[in-house]
Motif scaffolding. Structure first.
Motif, PDB file in Angstrom:
ATOM      1  N   SER A   1      -1.727  13.977  -1.947  1.00  0.00           N
ATOM      2  CA  SER A   1      -2.748  15.032  -2.097  1.00  0.00           C
ATOM      3  C   SER A   1      -2.192  16.277  -2.787  1.00  0.00           C
ATOM      4  CB  SER A   1      -3.274  15.402  -0.708  1.00  0.00           C
ATOM      5  OG  SER A   1      -2.190  15.656   0.178  1.00  0.00           O
TER       6      SER A   1
ATOM      7  N   ASN B   1       3.805  11.152  11.687  1.00  0.00           N
ATOM      8  CA  ASN B   1       3.394  12.232  10.767  1.00  0.00           C
ATOM      9  C   ASN B   1       3.640  13.601  11.413  1.00  0.00           C
ATOM     10  OD1 ASN B   1       2.420   9.972   9.480  1.00  0.00           O
ATOM     11  ND2 ASN B   1       0.282  10.627   9.378  1.00  0.00           N
TER      12      ASN B   1
ATOM     13  N   LYS C   1       7.616   2.957   9.710  1.00  0.00           N
ATOM     14  CA  LYS C   1       7.805   4.381  10.021  1.00  0.00           C
ATOM     15  C   LYS C   1       8.731   4.467  11.223  1.00  0.00           C
ATOM     16  CE  LYS C   1       3.473   6.783   8.970  1.00  0.00           C
ATOM     17  NZ  LYS C   1       2.195   7.252   9.518  1.00  0.00           N
TER      18      LYS C   1
ATOM     19  N   GLN D   1       1.750   3.644  -3.340  1.00  0.00           N
ATOM     20  CA  GLN D   1       1.244   5.022  -3.308  1.00  0.00           C
ATOM     21  C   GLN D   1       2.389   6.031  -3.436  1.00  0.00           C
ATOM     22  OE1 GLN D   1      -2.965   4.222  -1.074  1.00  0.00           O
ATOM     23  NE2 GLN D   1      -1.493   5.388   0.080  1.00  0.00           N
TER      24      GLN D   1
ATOM     25  N   MET E   1       0.103  19.200   4.573  1.00  0.00           N
ATOM     26  CA  MET E   1      -0.820  18.044   4.513  1.00  0.00           C
ATOM     27  C   MET E   1      -0.129  16.794   3.961  1.00  0.00           C
ATOM     28  SD  MET E   1      -4.259  19.813   3.035  1.00  0.00           S
ATOM     29  CE  MET E   1      -4.891  21.342   3.751  1.00  0.00           C
TER      30      MET E   1
ATOM     31  N   ARG F   1       0.847  -1.208   0.000  1.00  0.00           N
ATOM     32  CA  ARG F   1       0.000   0.000   0.000  1.00  0.00           C
ATOM     33  C   ARG F   1       0.875   1.249   0.000  1.00  0.00           C
ATOM     34  NH1 ARG F   1      -1.269   3.704   3.635  1.00  0.00           N
ATOM     35  NH2 ARG F   1      -0.036   2.633   5.202  1.00  0.00           N
TER      36      ARG F   1
ATOM     37  N   ASN G   1      10.467  13.446   4.979  1.00  0.00           N
ATOM     38  CA  ASN G   1       9.807  12.154   5.141  1.00  0.00           C
ATOM     39  C   ASN G   1      10.715  11.002   4.675  1.00  0.00           C
ATOM     40  OD1 ASN G   1       8.187  10.097   3.334  1.00  0.00           O
ATOM     41  ND2 ASN G   1       6.789  10.670   4.975  1.00  0.00           N
TER      42      ASN G   1
ATOM     43  N   SER H   1      -4.364   8.918  12.599  1.00  0.00           N
ATOM     44  CA  SER H   1      -3.648   8.204  11.541  1.00  0.00           C
ATOM     45  C   SER H   1      -3.788   6.693  11.776  1.00  0.00           C
ATOM     46  CB  SER H   1      -2.166   8.625  11.571  1.00  0.00           C
ATOM     47  OG  SER H   1      -1.364   7.688  10.924  1.00  0.00           O
ATOM     48  N   PRO H   2      -4.715   6.031  11.054  1.00  0.00           N
ATOM     49  CA  PRO H   2      -4.993   4.614  11.344  1.00  0.00           C
ATOM     50  C   PRO H   2      -3.808   3.671  11.139  1.00  0.00           C
ATOM     51  CG  PRO H   2      -6.120   5.334   9.327  1.00  0.00           C
ATOM     52  CD  PRO H   2      -5.552   6.560   9.975  1.00  0.00           C
ATOM     53  N   HIS H   3      -2.878   4.017  10.241  1.00  0.00           N
ATOM     54  CA  HIS H   3      -1.797   3.067   9.935  1.00  0.00           C
ATOM     55  C   HIS H   3      -0.557   3.219  10.820  1.00  0.00           C
ATOM     56  CE1 HIS H   3      -3.973   1.636   6.496  1.00  0.00           C
ATOM     57  NE2 HIS H   3      -4.024   2.840   5.940  1.00  0.00           N
TER      58      HIS H   3
ATOM     59  N   LYS I   1      -4.069   5.543  -3.585  1.00  0.00           N
ATOM     60  CA  LYS I   1      -3.964   7.003  -3.583  1.00  0.00           C
ATOM     61  C   LYS I   1      -2.612   7.449  -4.130  1.00  0.00           C
ATOM     62  CE  LYS I   1      -6.896   7.821   0.471  1.00  0.00           C
ATOM     63  NZ  LYS I   1      -7.288   6.494   0.924  1.00  0.00           N
TER      64      LYS I   1
ATOM     65  N   GLY J   1       0.384  13.736   6.107  1.00  0.00           N
ATOM     66  CA  GLY J   1      -0.733  12.903   6.540  1.00  0.00           C
ATOM     67  C   GLY J   1      -1.428  13.472   7.750  1.00  0.00           C
TER      68      GLY J   1
END
Ligand code: FAQ
Length: 318
Positions: A117, A229, A225, A48, A204, A44, A143, A213-215, A114, A207
């Motif tokens: 953004s 974020n 990670k 992305q 943004m 994922r 990042n 942040s669900p992940h 995705k 994230g």
């Protein structure tokens, strides 16, 4: 029954090897056993990430034919070509997890996957090219430097190589902004206007806040990670505020204030409703970006067919 038990035992040993590597900060490699959730999480994120690099060529590509000098055009062309290379590198790294490039592209086209953004905003003038290089690549570097220590070997190695190029991209953008700030009043206004439009979308990119942040939970557990974020966003703000000051640009956030206690800047609220709209497909350029990718992908079908035919021919000769 016996065979089943033996297989289960083999799998358990392999997975405990995974845990051992995790605990000892050793890289996980493509042939290692890994939990299915780890594999899926990486597919994922890495796919992305690859899509972002490739879609990210569009806003800048818009200005190749209108670059203000031959030098600026050459640099921009080289930068965009680099982004393409990063995308291909990341697709290859993701393929080591058992997904094909065509499956990843299909997920991009269907909206399942995705991309960042930030690439759904338009580039209205040359100052926007400067703002992208400085702010968007600047955010991407923060990042990606952190991701150099991610636990999956091919991803971490890709990041080391990619970061080397991204630092040139950031300087290219900063140079454009610095030149404009040394120019006429109109040029300074253009640079400030670009800063105003790209600042918040750049924040943004990191994230949602950690609390939404669900992940992040799994990402930390599996050392995908290394920083959250919000931590990375804060790092980016701290270094960018100083750079803006040097060339005389104002950060468009009246609530931005140095917080001595935290050792970071406090910033004003991020418009998360806008973020959700953009990642939900309703940003200013989402439709245009995907339509362009689909058209270009279809136009390139003959190249893929020719490459496959050539490869088959080479194999039959060998
Ligand atoms: N845009 O739980 P989290 C570049 C999604 S490269 C869109 O926090 P995670 C170079 C997220 O996917 C820029 N979606 O997720 C360049 C998830 O949705 P899902 C790309 C976003 O993964 C420069 C949901 O929200 N860099 O710019 C965004 O733990 C100039 C929940 O979020 C990377 O991809 C967003 N901004 O953390 C090229 C770096 N933020 O998947 C050309 C690698 C979040 O469940 C020109 N990726 N979402 O449908 C990462 O580090 C992470 O994936 C984060 C998100 C930090 C982006």
């Amino acid at each position: 029954m016996m065979e089943h038990n033996e297989n289960t035992a083999v799998q358990e040993v392999a997975l405990s090897a995974f845990d051992y590597k995790m605990e000892n900060d050793q890289a996980i490699e493509p042939r290692d056993e890994m939990p299915e959730g780890y594999r899926k999480h990486l597919i994922r994120q890495m796919s992305q990430h690859a899509h972002s690099e490739v879609i990210g060529m569009q806003p800048e590509g818009n200005w190749i034919t209108r670059a203000p000098s031959l030098r600026a055009k050459q640099i921009l062309l080289a930068k965009i070509q680099d982004e393409c290379g990063h995308g291909l590198y990341l697709y290859s790294a993701a393929e080591t997890l058992g997904i094909s490039r065509s499956e990843m592209i299909a997920q991009l086209h269907s909206g399942k996957a995705k991309y960042s953004s930030v690439f759904n905003y338009p580039t209205l003038n040359w100052a926007d090219v400067g703002a992208i290089g400085w702010l968007v690549d600047g955010a991407a570097i923060v990042n990606q430097v952190s991701l150099q220590r991610t636990s999956y070997g091919p991803y971490s190695r890709a990041m080391v190589r990619i970061c080397k190029e991204e630092s040139f991209h950031q300087r290219q953008g900063y140079e454009i902004m610095a030149n404009m700030m040394r120019g006429t009043a109109d040029q300074r206004e253009m640079a400030q206007d670009a800063m105003n439009r790209w600042w918040w979308p750049s924040l943004m990119m990191f994230g949602p806040h950690d609390s939404s942040s669900p992940h992040t939970g799994d990402a930390f557990k599996w050392k995908i990670k290394r920083q959250s974020n919000d931590e990375l966003r804060a790092k980016f703000i701290d270094k960018t505020v100083q750079q803006a000051e040097v060339i005389g640009l104002t950060i468009p956030d009246p609530e931005l204030k140095w917080n001595e206690e935290k050792g970071h800047y406090d910033h004003g609220p991020i418009n998360w409703a806008e973020f959700q709209r953009v990642i939900g497909g309703h940003g200013p350029c989402n439709t245009q970006r995907i339509a362009h990718h689909k058209k270009t992908h279809e136009n390139g079908a003959w190249v893929r067919a020719a490459a496959a035919a050539y490869s088959a021919k080479q194999k039959s000769i060998a």
